[in-house]
Write an enzyme that holds these catalytic residues in place. Structure first.
Site, PDB file in Angstrom:
ATOM      1  N   ASP A 502       0.817  -1.162  -0.276  1.00 57.41           N
ATOM      2  CA  ASP A 502       0.222  -0.160  -0.253  1.00 57.41           C
ATOM      3  C   ASP A 502       0.988   1.465   0.080  1.00 57.41           C
ATOM      4  O   ASP A 502       1.412   1.520   0.408  1.00 57.41           O
ATOM      5  CB  ASP A 502      -1.057  -0.079   1.118  1.00 57.41           C
ATOM      6  CG  ASP A 502      -1.771  -1.063   1.218  1.00 57.41           C
ATOM      7  OD1 ASP A 502      -2.348  -1.263   0.127  1.00 57.41           O
ATOM      8  OD2 ASP A 502      -2.882  -1.309   2.313  1.00 57.41           O
ATOM      9  N   ASP A 504       1.212   3.685   1.440  1.00 62.04           N
ATOM     10  CA  ASP A 504       1.245   4.271   3.094  1.00 62.04           C
ATOM     11  C   ASP A 504       2.465   3.898   3.810  1.00 62.04           C
ATOM     12  O   ASP A 504       3.683   3.551   3.330  1.00 62.04           O
ATOM     13  CB  ASP A 504      -0.502   3.945   4.128  1.00 62.04           C
ATOM     14  CG  ASP A 504       0.099   2.546   4.093  1.00 62.04           C
ATOM     15  OD1 ASP A 504       1.080   1.757   4.050  1.00 62.04           O
ATOM     16  OD2 ASP A 504      -1.601   1.881   4.835  1.00 62.04           O
ATOM     17  N   ASP A 506       2.638   2.146   6.670  1.00 60.62           N
ATOM     18  CA  ASP A 506       3.309   0.726   6.596  1.00 60.62           C
ATOM     19  C   ASP A 506       3.405   0.322   5.737  1.00 60.62           C
ATOM     20  O   ASP A 506       4.932  -0.719   5.437  1.00 60.62           O
ATOM     21  CB  ASP A 506       1.786   0.018   7.220  1.00 60.62           C
ATOM     22  CG  ASP A 506       1.718   0.326   8.592  1.00 60.62           C
ATOM     23  OD1 ASP A 506       2.410   1.207   9.219  1.00 60.62           O
ATOM     24  OD2 ASP A 506       0.003   0.133   8.711  1.00 60.62           O
TER      25      ASP A 506
END
Ligand code: TSJ
Length: 638
Positions: A502, A504, A506
């Site tokens: 993803d 993001d 993380d």
């Protein structure tokens, strides 16, 4: 002679430059950021050559506000006389004839740029605009070019004090050729700093004048390789002094510096003619082999190893070593995947000989330091033996069997050159990817959550981790254990390993952990260019009329907004891969026709050795830096 007439020989020059513009990748590797930066190195290397010839003390590199670069030196100035063969000035020859760089008369040096030395003509051909000014014999001369073609012949443009000599080149990379024309200062600075370490009498002034990026630095390292080793070992505990020696045999110049520190790995960087030899080669082999032999001899003489004991392995004796082996060879040969492996057989013997003398000389005089280094080797050997035991237990216990894991959805093809494996974060995205993929050539390996931080974990933990086992098995080439080379890149089952996480924090963290794992245990995956990062879109915009469109970052969204002012459209923001249905996932991230992949690369010695540290630092910003600086060859592969 302001108007230029093109005779028969000039037509072939134009054809040469046209060939460069048609296939830029053949000459500079890529048309992404790396290729772009390469243009600068190509020009700077000419000034470094002038330094090595003994005539240039200072080089300036300036990134100008308008996106152009200026490289300036205080050397002799490119010769301005009419070149006998070509019928034009030597300056024009340098900028229009391929592979002509620095070869006037009978000069034979070609120290820097020997590897990628494709020459200033290539830079010229790939520049929208280029201007060269030469100061020589109290006069200034100038010539300008557009996309490689001279606008006028070299002309006198003024006078200057006779003692002022040098060459200045300003060029603007052509946006018709390059995907991106914004230089990455970090890579350039790192490379210039490296050049300064390797040329201790050379001063390099760097300035970034671009708005918001302003920066000014001077790279001057009179301590040369010692300073380089000191920098690499910064923040680590020293086990011995920095040892340094050099000599020249049969025209091969060798300079070596090393130091042991209290860490559990070796870091040996090789250079030939100031080029970083990422894949090592004969100079490195010569150094390593000789060093191992010498330490084993000492160990026996001093009774550290008894008659019955086996010798220390190379890994035992070099654990904790940081070393730089820099040689200058009159006729370097490079081989390997990325042509960065030195292949000259004589380099091995010459380096070994000089290493023998240098190392013995130092340790004979410094028995206490010898003792400290031998203790390092003893400790390493002990740990190696313990880990060998753990490893064989581990292997027999877990069996590493494919099916026990069962998560890999392999592809049908067994031809590595056409196969790809996607390492996908999360089971739901993994599920969609399995549905969406082209099963003939695309394999999907879902991984859950955060994989182990391999920098911090011991080898038994690393091997015990399910995600890591699955990757080792899937790739098919084993892994570097630190003590022996069990990794075999030729067995790799996929040409592309694509990390898909993803967009993001993380996701970025997982990228980092995976890259660290690859870098530490399978570095050739990265150096051979097999590792990619997928770039899923952040947005989809749907106008009332017209087609929906994917946008990959905020800048693209801004652009879209400004180009569609007053129109109405819907914006969907994707929070994660899991939100996309299989069809969308295929279209945006898997389909080779439409996806965007970023190839992960490591550019030079300083970066290579700092990567792991930088990656695993506790702060987030530098990590993102790595990912974007070095993974940003946006390859839209068709
Ligand atoms: F390659 C280049 F043209 F782009 C370029 C060359 C760019 C820059 C910034 C500098 C240079 C360059 C070339 N600096 N210094 C030289 N030196 C020579 O070309 C040179 C000068 C004198 C003699 C001689 O035999 O008198 C020979 C050479 C090769």
């Amino acid at each position: 002679m302001a108007e230029k007439k093109y005779g028969a020989e000039n037509i072939s020059i134009l054809e040469g430059l046209e060939a460069v513009r048609k296939r830029p990748g053949m000459y500079i590797g890529s048309v992404g950021t790396r290729g772009l930066n390469h243009l600068i190195y190509e020009i700077v290397d000419n000034s470094v050559d002038e330094h090595l010839a003994g005539f240039c003390k200072e080089i300036g590199v300036t990134l100008n506000k308008d996106g152009s670069v200026t490289v300036e030196d205080n050397g002799r100035g490119i010769p301005v006389n009419i070149h006998p063969g070509a019928g034009v000035s030597a300056v024009e020859v340098v900028f229009t004839i391929l592979h002509s760089g620095g070869k006037f008369g009978d000069e034979t040096y070609k120290i820097s740029g020997g590897l990628h030395g494709v020459g200033s003509a290539v830079v010229n051909a790939l520049s929208k605009y280029l201007k060269v000014t030469v100061k020589r014999d109290g006069k200034k001369y100038t010539q300008e070019f557009e996309r490689g073609k001279p606008l006028y012949a070299l002309k006198e443009t003024g006078t200057c004090p006779k003692k002022d000599t040098g060459t200045t080149v300003t060029f603007l990379p052509d946006d018709e050729i390059f995907e991106k024309t914004v230089f990455k200062a970090e890579s350039i600075r790192s490379r210039l700093h490296e050049t300064a370490y390797l040329n201790p009498d050379l001063k390099i002034d760097f300035e970034d004048k671009r708005e918001g990026l302003e920066c000014k630095e001077v790279y001057y390292e009179p301590d040369g390789l010692s300073a380089y080793v000191r920098e690499l070992n910064k923040g680590k505990e020293a086990v011995c002094d920095i040892v340094r020696f050099s000599d020249t045999v049969d025209n091969v110049e060798v300079e070596i510096a090393f130091q042991f520190v209290d860490v559990f790995e070796e870091n040996i960087l090789g250079f030939c003619n100031t080029i970083f030899t990422q894949e090592g080669g004969t100079h490195i082999t010569g150094f390593k082999t000789k060093f191992t032999t010498i330490i084993n001899q000492y160990a026996r003489e001093l009774g550290v190893l008894k008659d019955k004991d086996a010798n220390f392995t190379g890994y035992d004796v070099r654990n904790g070593m940081t070393a730089i082996v820099a040689i200058k060879h009159p006729d370097p040969r490079f081989e390997g995947q990325t042509k960065t492996k030195l292949d000259n057989p004589d380099a091995a013997n010459i380096v070994a000989g000089i290493t023998g003398t240098g190392v013995t000389h130092f340790f004979d005089k410094n028995p206490d330091q010898l003792k400290a280094v031998l203790e390092c080797a003893l400790k390493s050997a002990k740990i190696r033996k313990a880990e060998e035991k753990t490893r064989s237990n581990m292997l027999s216990k877990s069996k590493f069997s494919f099916d026990s894991n069962g998560k890999l959805a392999n592809c049908e093809s067994k031809k590595p050159e056409e196969c790809e494996i996607f390492i996908v974060e999360g089971d739901s995205a993994g599920g969609s990817a399995k549905t969406a993929r082209n099963r003939a050539t695309q394999a999907i390996l879902p991984i859950r959550g955060k994989i182990l931080n391999v920098e911090k974990a011991g080898i038994d933990k690393v091997l015990g981790n399910a995600e890591i086992q699955a990757m080792i098995l899937a790739f098919g080439c084993g892994f570097l254990e630190g003590y022996g080379n069990d990794f075999d890149i030729s067995k790799l089952r996929y040409d592309k390993i694509v990390i898909m996480t993803d967009a993001d924090v993380d996701g970025a963290h997982i990228d980092t952990l995976l890259l660290t794992f690859f870098y530490r245990f399978m570095p050739e995956l990265i150096t051979h260019g097999h590792v990619y990062i997928a770039t899923p879109p952040l947005y989809q915009v749907k106008p009332k009329k017209g087609e929906a469109q994917y946008l990959y970052d905020d800048r693209a969204l801004e652009k879209y907004r400004s180009e569609h002012e007053g129109e109405s459209f819907e914006i969907q923001r994707y929070k994660g891969l899991g939100e996309m249905d299989p069809e969308q996932l295929w279209e945006t991230t898997l389909n080779p026709e439409t996806r965007i992949l970023k190839q992960v690369e490591i550019e030079d010695g300083i970066l290579a050795s700092q990567v792991t540290e930088m990656l695993m630092g506790s702060e987030v910003p530098p990590r993102r830096e790595f990912i974007y600086e070095h993974a940003d060859e946006a390859v839209i592969d068709a």
